[in-house]
Design a protein around this motif. Structure first.
Motif, mmCIF file in Angstrom:
data_model
loop_
_atom_site.group_PDB
_atom_site.id
_atom_site.type_symbol
_atom_site.label_atom_id
_atom_site.label_comp_id
_atom_site.label_asym_id
_atom_site.label_seq_id
_atom_site.Cartn_x
_atom_site.Cartn_y
_atom_site.Cartn_z
ATOM 1 N N VAL A 34 0.837 -1.208 0.000
ATOM 2 C CA VAL A 34 0.000 0.000 0.000
ATOM 3 C C VAL A 34 0.869 1.255 0.000
ATOM 4 C CG1 VAL A 34 -1.532 1.368 1.471
ATOM 5 C CG2 VAL A 34 -2.055 -1.020 1.023
ATOM 6 N N THR A 35 1.937 1.222 0.797
ATOM 7 C CA THR A 35 2.814 2.395 0.880
ATOM 8 C C THR A 35 3.596 2.590 -0.403
ATOM 9 O OG1 THR A 35 3.073 1.896 3.232
ATOM 10 C CG2 THR A 35 4.519 3.564 2.313
ATOM 11 N N GLY A 36 4.139 1.492 -0.933
ATOM 12 C CA GLY A 36 4.961 1.601 -2.136
ATOM 13 C C GLY A 36 4.172 1.890 -3.396
ATOM 14 N N ALA A 37 2.930 1.399 -3.453
ATOM 15 C CA ALA A 37 2.148 1.523 -4.688
ATOM 16 C C ALA A 37 1.049 2.570 -4.618
ATOM 17 C CB ALA A 37 1.523 0.166 -5.035
ATOM 18 N N GLY A 38 0.717 3.048 -3.406
ATOM 19 C CA GLY A 38 -0.456 3.906 -3.250
ATOM 20 C C GLY A 38 -0.402 5.208 -4.024
ATOM 21 N N GLY A 39 0.710 5.930 -3.911
ATOM 22 C CA GLY A 39 0.804 7.228 -4.571
ATOM 23 C C GLY A 39 0.745 7.129 -6.081
ATOM 24 N N GLY A 40 1.477 6.173 -6.646
ATOM 25 C CA GLY A 40 1.466 5.987 -8.098
ATOM 26 C C GLY A 40 0.116 5.519 -8.607
ATOM 27 N N THR A 41 -0.587 4.735 -7.788
ATOM 28 C CA THR A 41 -1.918 4.269 -8.173
ATOM 29 C C THR A 41 -2.886 5.445 -8.303
ATOM 30 O OG1 THR A 41 -1.608 2.126 -7.083
ATOM 31 C CG2 THR A 41 -3.878 2.841 -7.469
ATOM 32 N N LEU A 42 -2.895 6.322 -7.303
ATOM 33 C CA LEU A 42 -3.786 7.479 -7.363
ATOM 34 C C LEU A 42 -3.421 8.384 -8.541
ATOM 35 C CD1 LEU A 42 -6.073 9.146 -6.198
ATOM 36 C CD2 LEU A 42 -4.446 10.203 -4.628
ATOM 37 N N ARG A 43 -2.132 8.583 -8.757
ATOM 38 C CA ARG A 43 -1.693 9.403 -9.896
ATOM 39 C C ARG A 43 -2.222 8.849 -11.211
ATOM 40 N NH1 ARG A 43 3.858 7.930 -10.560
ATOM 41 N NH2 ARG A 43 2.859 6.222 -11.685
ATOM 42 N N ASP A 44 -2.066 7.546 -11.426
ATOM 43 C CA ASP A 44 -2.493 6.950 -12.685
ATOM 44 C C ASP A 44 -4.002 7.001 -12.851
ATOM 45 O OD1 ASP A 44 0.128 6.452 -13.303
ATOM 46 O OD2 ASP A 44 0.083 4.322 -12.780
ATOM 47 N N LEU A 45 -4.735 6.822 -11.748
ATOM 48 C CA LEU A 45 -6.187 6.918 -11.828
ATOM 49 C C LEU A 45 -6.617 8.334 -12.215
ATOM 50 C CD1 LEU A 45 -7.241 4.815 -8.692
ATOM 51 C CD2 LEU A 45 -7.504 4.180 -11.101
ATOM 52 N N ILE A 132 0.380 8.374 3.630
ATOM 53 C CA ILE A 132 -0.879 8.652 4.323
ATOM 54 C C ILE A 132 -1.669 7.357 4.512
ATOM 55 C CG2 ILE A 132 -3.121 9.793 4.109
ATOM 56 C CD1 ILE A 132 -1.653 12.083 2.652
ATOM 57 N N LEU A 133 -1.760 6.546 3.461
ATOM 58 C CA LEU A 133 -2.465 5.265 3.559
ATOM 59 C C LEU A 133 -1.802 4.355 4.587
ATOM 60 C CD1 LEU A 133 -3.236 4.369 -0.176
ATOM 61 C CD2 LEU A 133 -4.855 5.138 1.574
ATOM 62 N N ARG A 134 -0.482 4.310 4.586
ATOM 63 C CA ARG A 134 0.259 3.485 5.552
ATOM 64 C C ARG A 134 -0.107 3.845 6.984
ATOM 65 N NH1 ARG A 134 5.681 5.704 5.252
ATOM 66 N NH2 ARG A 134 4.712 7.262 6.609
ATOM 67 N N ASP A 135 -0.075 5.129 7.272
ATOM 68 C CA ASP A 135 -0.318 5.571 8.644
ATOM 69 C C ASP A 135 -1.773 5.356 9.051
ATOM 70 O OD1 ASP A 135 2.334 6.278 8.795
ATOM 71 O OD2 ASP A 135 1.983 8.375 8.285
ATOM 72 N N ILE A 136 -2.703 5.565 8.129
ATOM 73 C CA ILE A 136 -4.116 5.343 8.445
ATOM 74 C C ILE A 136 -4.370 3.869 8.729
ATOM 75 C CG2 ILE A 136 -6.447 5.331 7.465
ATOM 76 C CD1 ILE A 136 -5.706 7.925 5.996
ATOM 77 N N LEU A 137 -3.861 2.988 7.878
ATOM 78 C CA LEU A 137 -4.085 1.557 8.069
ATOM 79 C C LEU A 137 -3.437 1.050 9.352
ATOM 80 C CD1 LEU A 137 -3.659 0.145 4.443
ATOM 81 C CD2 LEU A 137 -5.767 0.374 5.753
ATOM 82 N N ALA A 138 -2.313 1.657 9.725
ATOM 83 C CA ALA A 138 -1.613 1.239 10.940
ATOM 84 C C ALA A 138 -2.208 1.877 12.198
ATOM 85 C CB ALA A 138 -0.133 1.598 10.833
#
Length: 207
Positions: A34-45, A132-138
């Motif tokens: 989630v941490t490694g892929a989250g930012g790039g995923t949102l960008r591509d979407l 942000i996703l990392r910290d929320i999930l944790a």
């Protein structure tokens, strides 16, 4: 190459948080991915393009590999990844990932033909969203909300430097170095020297 480095570094931060929370191997993989892929995923979407790790799963493989190595270390050396030194490593790895993704995200946005200001915003989003996703999930307070620390500001600085240097037509190496220096330098100054915006009047937020 730049994005792959950012994926690995950000995945490490997710794994470090998983170690501190005492998660199982799949928890490590989840937080790292989630941490490694989250930012790039949102960008591509937002760019309405195929998400990068769907086209090429190497990024997810990197995240899983980093997570499993970290879990093995945590299992064989209890406490190794959740002490004071691990917390410092988390801060610095997050700063490095922030800078790497700010540059890579901005370059991908510019290559997609979006306006410069939009590319800068997408660079900052790419750099910030995974953490942000990392910290929320944790269940932690997101680093982006840590008092007045430069976080999104550092990401925006790296993205802006990348866009400006690209517009100036300098070499790819100088674009990369300039963007990394701006993003990582501002975040490092915040960590080491307390650089921040002035406290709002009446604010009682502790440092």
């Amino acid at each position: 190459m730049l994005e792959a480095a950012g994926v690995a570094v950000f995945a490490l931060t997710g794994a470090l948080v998983a170690a501190r929370k005492g998660m199982d191997p799949f928890g490590f993989i989840l937080l790292a991915t989630v941490t490694g892929a989250g930012g790039g995923t949102l960008r591509d979407l937002l760019l309405a393009r195929t998400v990068w790790w769907v086209e090429a799963p190497l990024g997810v493989i990197i995240c899983a590999g980093v997570a499993l190595v970290a879990w093995t270390i945590a299992y064989l050396r209890p406490g190794r990844l959740d002490g004071w030194s691990a917390k410092r490593l988390l801060l610095w790895a997050d700063a490095a990932g922030l800078a790497l993704f700010a540059v890579a995200g901005t370059q991908k946005a510019l290559a997609a033909g979006v306006p410069v200001l939009s590319a800068i915003a997408l660079g900052a989003v790419t750099a910030s969203f995974g953490g942000i996703l990392r910290d929320i999930l944790a269940g932690d307070r997101a680093m982006v909300l840590w008092s007045r620390d430069f976080y999104v500001t550092a990401a925006a600085a790296g993205a802006t430097a990348t866009a400006l240097l690209t517009a100036l037509g300098v070499s790819a190496a100088l674009i990369m170095l300039g963007g990394l220096a701006a993003g990582f330098g501002l975040r490092a100054g915040s960590i080491l020297l307390g650089w921040s915006f002035p406290r709002l009047p009446g604010s009682d937020e502790p440092r």
